[in-house]
Design a protein around this motif. Structure first.
Motif, short mmCIF file in Angstrom:
data_model
loop_
_atom_site.label_atom_id
_atom_site.label_comp_id
_atom_site.label_asym_id
_atom_site.label_seq_id
_atom_site.Cartn_x
_atom_site.Cartn_y
_atom_site.Cartn_z
N LEU A 359 0.83 -1.21 0.00
CA LEU A 359 0.00 0.00 0.00
C LEU A 359 0.86 1.26 0.00
CD1 LEU A 359 -2.80 1.28 0.18
CD2 LEU A 359 -2.61 1.15 2.67
N THR A 360 1.91 1.27 0.83
CA THR A 360 2.79 2.44 0.89
C THR A 360 3.48 2.68 -0.46
OG1 THR A 360 3.19 2.09 3.25
CG2 THR A 360 4.79 3.44 2.06
N SER A 361 3.93 1.60 -1.09
CA SER A 361 4.61 1.74 -2.38
C SER A 361 3.66 2.29 -3.45
CB SER A 361 5.15 0.38 -2.84
OG SER A 361 6.09 -0.13 -1.91
N LEU A 362 2.42 1.80 -3.48
CA LEU A 362 1.44 2.29 -4.45
C LEU A 362 1.13 3.77 -4.20
CD1 LEU A 362 -1.04 -0.72 -4.56
CD2 LEU A 362 0.52 -0.02 -6.37
N ASN A 363 0.93 4.13 -2.95
CA ASN A 363 0.62 5.53 -2.64
C ASN A 363 1.79 6.45 -2.94
OD1 ASN A 363 -2.11 5.46 -1.87
ND2 ASN A 363 -1.58 4.68 0.17
N ASP A 364 3.02 5.96 -2.79
CA ASP A 364 4.19 6.77 -3.17
C ASP A 364 4.16 7.08 -4.67
OD1 ASP A 364 5.14 6.87 -0.61
OD2 ASP A 364 6.64 5.28 -0.88
N MET A 365 3.76 6.08 -5.48
CA MET A 365 3.67 6.30 -6.92
C MET A 365 2.56 7.29 -7.26
SD MET A 365 4.22 2.47 -8.49
CE MET A 365 5.11 1.25 -7.54
N PHE A 366 1.47 7.25 -6.48
CA PHE A 366 0.31 8.10 -6.77
C PHE A 366 0.46 9.52 -6.22
CE2 PHE A 366 -2.25 3.94 -6.34
CZ PHE A 366 -1.97 3.61 -7.65
N SER A 367 1.51 9.77 -5.42
CA SER A 367 1.59 11.01 -4.66
C SER A 367 1.66 12.26 -5.54
CB SER A 367 2.79 10.98 -3.71
OG SER A 367 4.00 10.83 -4.45
N ARG A 368 2.09 12.11 -6.79
CA ARG A 368 2.23 13.29 -7.65
C ARG A 368 1.08 13.43 -8.65
NH1 ARG A 368 8.10 12.36 -10.01
NH2 ARG A 368 7.41 10.21 -9.83
N LEU A 369 0.01 12.69 -8.45
CA LEU A 369 -1.09 12.73 -9.41
C LEU A 369 -2.11 13.84 -9.14
CD1 LEU A 369 -1.84 8.91 -9.80
CD2 LEU A 369 -0.72 10.41 -11.45
N GLY A 370 -1.96 14.52 -8.00
CA GLY A 370 -2.86 15.62 -7.69
C GLY A 370 -4.31 15.18 -7.61
N MET A 371 -5.19 15.90 -8.30
CA MET A 371 -6.62 15.60 -8.23
C MET A 371 -6.97 14.24 -8.81
SD MET A 371 -8.33 17.90 -11.26
CE MET A 371 -9.91 17.07 -11.12
N PHE A 372 -6.08 13.66 -9.61
CA PHE A 372 -6.36 12.36 -10.23
C PHE A 372 -5.83 11.19 -9.41
CE2 PHE A 372 -6.18 15.34 -13.87
CZ PHE A 372 -7.49 15.19 -14.30
N ARG A 373 -5.43 11.47 -8.17
CA ARG A 373 -4.91 10.40 -7.32
C ARG A 373 -6.04 9.51 -6.84
NH1 ARG A 373 -1.08 11.10 -1.95
NH2 ARG A 373 -1.19 8.93 -1.25
N PRO A 374 -5.97 8.20 -7.13
CA PRO A 374 -7.04 7.28 -6.68
C PRO A 374 -6.97 7.04 -5.18
CG PRO A 374 -5.28 6.05 -7.76
CD PRO A 374 -4.94 7.50 -7.92
N ASP A 375 -8.13 6.76 -4.58
CA ASP A 375 -8.20 6.41 -3.16
C ASP A 375 -8.13 4.89 -3.07
OD1 ASP A 375 -8.67 6.12 -0.49
OD2 ASP A 375 -10.48 7.35 -0.43
N ILE A 376 -6.96 4.40 -2.64
CA ILE A 376 -6.69 2.96 -2.62
C ILE A 376 -6.79 2.44 -1.19
CG2 ILE A 376 -5.03 1.15 -3.19
CD1 ILE A 376 -6.05 2.66 -5.60
N ARG A 377 -7.49 1.32 -1.02
CA ARG A 377 -7.53 0.62 0.27
C ARG A 377 -7.14 -0.84 0.05
NH1 ARG A 377 -11.25 3.83 3.31
NH2 ARG A 377 -11.10 5.93 2.38
#
Length: 409
Positions: A359-377
């Motif tokens: 989860l941490t690795s995926l969120n690190d990749m998503f951190s620069r997507l701004g408003m297009f960042r998916p909410d991952i659980r």
């Protein structure tokens, strides 16, 4: 749970089903509870209660304890009225669960099978599991009402066919519904494992979320998805909505490669592919920290958990190889988010809340997507989400197609 909208139902039958529906929804129900909720007269409810007691569908629990006033009589569904079996099929194993009609598991059986065997051998195992479950629970075999199957791949419920299964090849392009019904002697329902896991996770963890996508990562080659939009499971016009494992993932591959399974998400980023890459590195002398961990744990097989521990402990080879797989998962999660924009995307199946490194690795990749960042659980239930969804599917089928007919018939 019960479908009471059928215009052909008489008022008497509709009243009976409404009362039964209230009993299904609660553990302890009184006539006064039902009067206050749906407005049917106490006399009608008492008459229906007598009918249901005669059919042994409900049981009397005693009187509710009250300090003042009359103590109402309490009733509940008779959990011994009948039973169901839920089967969960993976690439190498079949799990069977005996479920009472209230949805509580009463027994479990598990056996391996030969993926290179025959369909007849597979059906024999299914029958053997049924016999083990029912014989271990006394006379319950006499009231087996239905069986449900959780399988990967495309399930066409109208045609009663199972197609293109990545993990259970013996079932591909078969009339499995019919074969299983002949062997078990009861009605059979079959559902895609991702559909069931999506329903199970949503109803038990996210009932307040209307739009949700659930990604199933199996222990083998399968990657699937369930989609809920407006609180409804989306199956698609031809029953393969959510087959993300078939996504044309590697543009360097030719279309002929794709048709042969190469360049698809499942071939590039399944757990089996990840394990193969790790094993190759181990054979070449790499993944040193992971290798020591496996030796210390008596040759423990590869799993997401031991790979995460090795990565956290500084195994750079494991980090790099896991990074390839997680990058592929991130790519498909971003695409899903952009295409259907669900409130949440849950990653589950073999992955659960235990896998925080993922989860941490995926969120690190998503951190620069701004408003297009998916909410991952991560899935709360993991592989058990399909069991929760499977129980719900069986209950809905049994109460609507079997018990309702016995009540109003």
């Amino acid at each position: 749970m019960l479908n009471i909208s059928n215009p052909e139902l008489s008022e008497k039958d509709r009243n009976q089903l409404q009362i039964l529906d209230e009993l299904i929804s609660g553990e302890k129900v009184s006539a006064s509870d039902i009067v206050s909720k749906i407005g049917i007269s106490a006399a009608t409810i008492s008459r229906v209660f007598r009918n249901l007691k005669e059919k042994e569908l409900i049981k009397y629990l005693g009187k509710e304890k009250k300090e003042k006033g009359r103590s109402p009589e309490l009733f509940s569904i008779n959990d011994k009225y009948g039973y169901m079996i839920h089967y969960y099929m993976t690439a190498t194993d079949i799990y069977g669960y005996l479920i009472d009609i209230t949805g509580h598991p009463e027994g479990k059986s598990h056996t391996g099978y030969n993926p290179q065997g025959t369909l007849e051998e597979l059906l024999e195992i299914i029958d053997r599991i049924r016999n083990e479950l029912t014989s271990a629970n006394g006379q319950r075999a006499g009231r087996l009402l239905a069986a449900g199957f959780s399988v990967p791949g495309v399930v066409n419920q109208k045609a009663r066919m199972v197609h293109k299964i990545p993990d259970v090849y013996l079932l591909s392009d078969t009339r499995f519904f019919d074969y299983a019904e002949r062997v078990l002697g009861v009605p059979v329902i079959v559902n895609n494992v991702s559909w069931l896991a999506t329903v199970g996770e949503k109803t038990s963890v996210y009932p307040f979320v209307e739009d949700l996508a659930y990604i199933t990562i199996t222990e083998s080659t399968g990657i699937g998805m369930g989609i809920v939009i407006g609180n409804k499971l989306v199956k698609g016009g031809r029953n393969y909505a959510g087959e993300v494992g078939q996504t044309y993932f590697d543009s360097r591959r030719t279309f002929e490669d794709y048709l042969n399974g190469k360049g698809q998400l499942e071939s590039e980023a399944s757990l089996q592919t990840l394990y193969h890459r790790i094993e190759e590195k181990l054979r070449g002398g790499g993944c040193g920290i992971l290798g020591k961990m496996m030796e210390e744990e008596n040759g423990r097989p590869l799993s997401p958990e031991i790979l995460e521990r090795a990565a956290v402990s500084g195994d750079e080879d494991v980090k790099e190889i896991m990074g390839q797989t997680l990058k592929a998962w991130a790519a498909i999660l971003i695409n899903i988010d952009l295409m259907i924009n669900p409130e949440l995307i849950v990653v589950g199946g073999r992955i659960s809340t235990e896998n925080q490194y993922i989860l941490t690795s995926l969120n690190d990749m998503f951190s620069r997507l701004g408003m297009f960042r998916p909410d991952i659980r991560l899935s709360v239930h993991g592989e058990n989400a399909q069991l929760i969804g499977g129980i719900q599917a069986l209950k809905e089928y049994v109460f609507n197609h079997i018990i309702a007919k016995e009540v109003i018939g």
